[in-house]
Design a protein around this motif. Sequence first.
Motif, mmCIF file in Angstrom:
data_model
loop_
_atom_site.group_PDB
_atom_site.id
_atom_site.type_symbol
_atom_site.label_atom_id
_atom_site.label_comp_id
_atom_site.label_asym_id
_atom_site.label_seq_id
_atom_site.Cartn_x
_atom_site.Cartn_y
_atom_site.Cartn_z
ATOM 1 N N MET B 1 12.565 -53.352 34.558
ATOM 2 C CA MET B 1 13.000 -51.955 34.402
ATOM 3 C C MET B 1 12.179 -51.022 35.292
ATOM 4 O O MET B 1 11.383 -51.463 36.099
ATOM 5 N N ASP B 2 12.397 -49.751 35.094
ATOM 6 C CA ASP B 2 11.748 -48.758 35.954
ATOM 7 C C ASP B 2 10.230 -48.794 35.811
ATOM 8 O O ASP B 2 9.702 -48.980 34.722
ATOM 9 N N LYS B 3 9.588 -48.647 36.932
ATOM 10 C CA LYS B 3 8.126 -48.500 36.906
ATOM 11 C C LYS B 3 7.791 -47.131 36.365
ATOM 12 O O LYS B 3 8.420 -46.132 36.710
ATOM 13 N N ILE B 4 6.773 -47.077 35.538
ATOM 14 C CA ILE B 4 6.461 -45.806 34.893
ATOM 15 C C ILE B 4 5.041 -45.388 35.270
ATOM 16 O O ILE B 4 4.132 -46.205 35.349
ATOM 17 N N VAL B 5 4.886 -44.122 35.515
ATOM 18 C CA VAL B 5 3.577 -43.574 35.861
ATOM 19 C C VAL B 5 2.731 -43.500 34.593
ATOM 20 O O VAL B 5 3.260 -43.344 33.491
ATOM 21 N N ASN B 28 13.042 -41.103 24.403
ATOM 22 C CA ASN B 28 13.325 -42.530 24.453
ATOM 23 C C ASN B 28 13.081 -43.146 25.822
ATOM 24 O O ASN B 28 13.051 -44.360 25.964
ATOM 25 N N THR B 29 12.909 -42.330 26.875
ATOM 26 C CA THR B 29 12.747 -42.911 28.203
ATOM 27 C C THR B 29 11.294 -43.230 28.532
ATOM 28 O O THR B 29 11.024 -44.000 29.448
ATOM 29 N N ASN B 30 10.369 -42.648 27.814
ATOM 30 C CA ASN B 30 8.938 -42.870 28.052
ATOM 31 C C ASN B 30 8.507 -42.555 29.470
ATOM 32 O O ASN B 30 7.608 -43.182 30.000
ATOM 33 N N GLN B 31 9.172 -41.624 30.110
ATOM 34 C CA GLN B 31 8.702 -41.249 31.450
ATOM 35 C C GLN B 31 8.783 -39.741 31.667
ATOM 36 O O GLN B 31 8.904 -39.288 32.780
ATOM 37 N N SER B 32 8.703 -38.986 30.578
ATOM 38 C CA SER B 32 8.865 -37.541 30.711
ATOM 39 C C SER B 32 7.539 -36.820 30.498
ATOM 40 O O SER B 32 6.713 -37.244 29.684
ATOM 41 N N LEU B 58 13.716 -35.823 45.083
ATOM 42 C CA LEU B 58 14.220 -35.183 43.873
ATOM 43 C C LEU B 58 15.553 -35.846 43.553
ATOM 44 O O LEU B 58 16.550 -35.608 44.219
ATOM 45 N N MET B 59 15.510 -36.721 42.547
ATOM 46 C CA MET B 59 16.705 -37.511 42.262
ATOM 47 C C MET B 59 17.808 -36.687 41.636
ATOM 48 O O MET B 59 18.979 -36.923 41.854
ATOM 49 N N ASN B 60 17.402 -35.749 40.793
ATOM 50 C CA ASN B 60 18.414 -35.046 40.006
ATOM 51 C C ASN B 60 17.790 -33.772 39.457
ATOM 52 O O ASN B 60 16.596 -33.715 39.208
ATOM 53 N N LEU B 61 18.622 -32.769 39.294
ATOM 54 C CA LEU B 61 18.166 -31.540 38.658
ATOM 55 C C LEU B 61 19.242 -31.171 37.655
ATOM 56 O O LEU B 61 20.379 -30.914 38.022
ATOM 57 N N ASN B 62 18.879 -31.203 36.404
ATOM 58 C CA ASN B 62 19.883 -30.996 35.369
ATOM 59 C C ASN B 62 19.397 -29.914 34.412
ATOM 60 O O ASN B 62 18.215 -29.637 34.302
ATOM 61 N N SER B 63 20.357 -29.325 33.733
ATOM 62 C CA SER B 63 19.997 -28.359 32.699
ATOM 63 C C SER B 63 20.773 -28.710 31.435
ATOM 64 O O SER B 63 21.947 -29.056 31.512
ATOM 65 N N SER B 78 9.714 -41.993 43.683
ATOM 66 C CA SER B 78 8.861 -42.243 44.831
ATOM 67 C C SER B 78 9.389 -43.439 45.594
ATOM 68 O O SER B 78 9.682 -44.477 45.010
ATOM 69 N N LEU B 79 9.499 -43.282 46.901
ATOM 70 C CA LEU B 79 10.036 -44.385 47.694
ATOM 71 C C LEU B 79 8.980 -45.437 47.976
ATOM 72 O O LEU B 79 9.287 -46.598 48.191
ATOM 73 N N THR B 80 7.697 -45.016 47.969
ATOM 74 C CA THR B 80 6.642 -45.974 48.284
ATOM 75 C C THR B 80 6.206 -46.737 47.036
ATOM 76 O O THR B 80 6.081 -47.957 47.058
ATOM 77 N N HIS B 81 5.961 -46.004 45.942
ATOM 78 C CA HIS B 81 5.493 -46.679 44.716
ATOM 79 C C HIS B 81 6.656 -47.145 43.851
ATOM 80 O O HIS B 81 6.442 -47.897 42.910
ATOM 81 N N LEU B 82 7.835 -46.682 44.161
ATOM 82 C CA LEU B 82 9.039 -47.023 43.388
ATOM 83 C C LEU B 82 8.903 -46.657 41.913
ATOM 84 O O LEU B 82 9.435 -47.336 41.045
ATOM 85 N N HIS B 83 8.130 -45.632 41.598
ATOM 86 C CA HIS B 83 8.064 -45.206 40.202
ATOM 87 C C HIS B 83 8.810 -43.883 40.022
ATOM 88 O O HIS B 83 9.183 -43.233 40.986
ATOM 89 N N LYS B 84 9.017 -43.572 38.756
ATOM 90 C CA LYS B 84 9.855 -42.419 38.437
ATOM 91 C C LYS B 84 9.146 -41.518 37.450
ATOM 92 O O LYS B 84 8.266 -41.955 36.716
ATOM 93 N N LEU B 85 9.563 -40.289 37.443
ATOM 94 C CA LEU B 85 8.999 -39.341 36.485
ATOM 95 C C LEU B 85 10.067 -38.311 36.160
ATOM 96 O O LEU B 85 10.844 -37.918 37.022
#
Lengths: 367, 151, 348
Positions: B1-5, B28-32, B58-63, B78-85
């Motif tokens: 799954m997604d790498k998490i910071v 529930n995503t544990n990356q916020s 910036l993958m997405n901007l939602n409201s 991040s394209l280098t670390h492949l992690h998300k936030l």
Amino acid sequence: MLKTQELTLNLGPHHPSTHGVFRCVLNLEGEYITKAVNHLGYLHRGIEKLAESRTYTQFIPYNGRLDYVAGMLNEWAYVMAVEKLMGITEEIPERAEYIRVIVGELQRIASHGIYFASMALDVAGASAWFYGFRDRDEVLDLLEMVSGQRLMHNYMRFGGVAADLPDGFMNKLDKLLNKLPAAIEEYEGILLGNEIFRARTVGVAPVSREMALDYGFTGPNLRASGVDTDLRRDEPYSVYDRFKFNVPVRQNGDTFDRVIVRIEEMKESIKIIRQAMEGIPEGPVMAKVPKVIKPPVGEVYSRLENAKGHLGFHIVSDGSTKPYRLRIYSPCFVNIGIFPEMAKGLHLMDAVVALASLDIVLGEIDR
Amino acid sequence: MDKIVDREALVGELNQKFGNCAEVFEDNTNQSIKVKPEKLVEVMQELRDNPKYDFKVLMNLNSVDYPENFTVVYHLNSLTHLHKLTVKVELDKVNPQVPSITSVWNAANVQEREAYDLMGILFTGHPNLKRILLVDDFVGHPLRKDWKMQA
Amino acid sequence: MQISNTIATGLKDWLMGMGFSATTTEMIATAVWTLAVILFILLNLIVLVWLERKFSAFFQQRRGPNRLGPAGFLQFPVDIVKVLGKEDIIPAAADKPVFRIASITLFITAILAWAVIPLGEGMILEDLNIGIFYFIAIGSTATISLLMGGFASNNKYSLLGGMRTVAQMISYEIPMVFSLLGVIMMVGSLRLSDIVKAQEHMWFIIPQGIAFIIYFIATVAETNRGPFDLAEGEQELVAGYFTEYSGIRYAIWMIAEYGNLVAVSTIASIMFLGGWNAPFGLTFIPPFLWLLIKIYFMIFLFMWVKWTYPRIRIDHLMHFGWKFLIPVSLANILVTGVGIYIYRMITG
């Protein structure tokens, strides 16, 4: 002092080369653009709002209406997001995943075929246009076999696909895959190798690596600017980790590179389908999922490598049968944001080609 | 799954640098993480430019219109670390205002306009905050929950 | 040719016998010939549009029109009927008188050019001693019609198209004329029938091959056909100078353009391909048919080029015209002149 008067030209909303109902107001100095302003929304149907009053299952067909030349990939992106939200990603049968890969890559070939065709038309190579559409049509024949529809497939389901591959599909697919490489070679002969085409595209409207990232380019456009990234390889979803394929990357980021990247991608897609054809297992195509889709409270953001870029779905669930909020991150919508910057200083003829090279689909931009 | 910071460390560093502006946001995503709107631009600049995080995309901007507040959600990659936030900003229900991050990512330009258009969130400092999808004289913001469907 | 001469003489004799004066007879004969030319252009048009559709379909791997008549041959006459039934829309803000006459003036120039074009030996309205010069002069005035159309429409796309036309046609007229000069120098006459007679033993495409290629390229630009169809530039200018035209006025533009196409193809056949002279002693085909075959070969070349290449950009077009075609055509004149001088020295 001689002075020329600036001419304001309204490009669109109905114009032969805006690829739909896109309007751009250009300020021209002679025929060179000094300023461009985008006007979107002529095809806005409020799909995000509609999603809030539809159940999760009812929303699947709407995805075909987003990017209407790559409907299968859109459905897949949505279905994948909901599956992640429900936590049933692991339960999807392998055969279903392979079928998804096959139809998804076929759809990518179809979308890139239409890209090549419209690109050819925008440099007035009307004959090349037909070559692109010829191959796209044969791909659509296959997708019609699978789903019964040519454009609005409504084929993906939560936990699998609607139906197994029909009899004779593999034979037809094999025949098509034998034909396609030669067809793609023809593209080079009729358009890509043409001296006039090169003069029209090489070095036109270049987008640097930094600019591409800054403006949120994704997918082939980003790869044309020299960023080596592909979700299928970097964060493999579905069964993409089992296939070997290259990610074509070009360095200049000009119009020509954006075309070439897509042509190369078509070849890679053929490779992926070949591998999927060999590896496809027998078995069911649907997981056991509840009749009523009720994802738990929470949210998910999931992306898929669409033909145009990263198609993202941000779904917020409140535990009911309908999404609380559903946001579609549309790659075209973000890509088109660069056009005013890109068009500055371009000749009117080049601006049209540069716009075509971004690969926009208004159904997805306006949603 | 997604790498998490490592969110605890990230939040600690941000708080140290910009003065108590961020906290871990549990979902529930544990990356916020949650960021105060006043410090948003600085935080985003840091997240983009610090090589440790390197969130170039910036993958997405939602409201989202929650019953208790408006939340603007930024998905970073991040394209280098492949992690998300996921960065969340909670806004006042009556007067939702948040600084624009167009200066950090130009990709936010159109997406902020869309959020303003459909959700009615004011992005202060945006160079051209006008309606983008709806007509200019449209009244209301349709994605808000209190907007009545007029079919 | 003889037949037409006989017909013309017979007609004149018959009219004289009816008691008309010599002047009236001449006038009526001219009118009949003019009518014949217009009919020839219109009949050609039917064939040409059908050919263009079939050729483009062939290049594009499709069938083309195939419903109406044999192989869809009757599609175009039906289209004409449809076009005649269309509403004639003139934009409110247009310069109406200019808008109205623009397409007609182009048609007139297309017809006028035919005054000096022979379709066979003696099959000519007026064998002027400055025939080719007249043709070039008349051809140049087409620019004004296109500009009128573009300017009077009061549409920005039309205006841009009209401006492009002027730039393009004036630039490409120079290499076109220069390419014809080589032939004229070799013949020593501007009369078209003399030029054809000079080619009885060798077509001028052999000594003047470069000139032929230059002429071909320049006339593609002159007739506004692809890849030099910048004036129409569908992708960026919608339809260029005739964006606002509809119905019969639009049809007149099309007819005039095809008329010009046939005219330049005829001139190419006469100047470079030996006119109505039969190659390899194949004299059993009548000279008139030979000319027609050559004209249609030229038209095929034009269509081939149009449906193969994408459109060139206007600044590339200008560079190509001024920096390449004009120097090359000038060099061709120089080489031809030196060659003629040496030839005369040898033969005395």
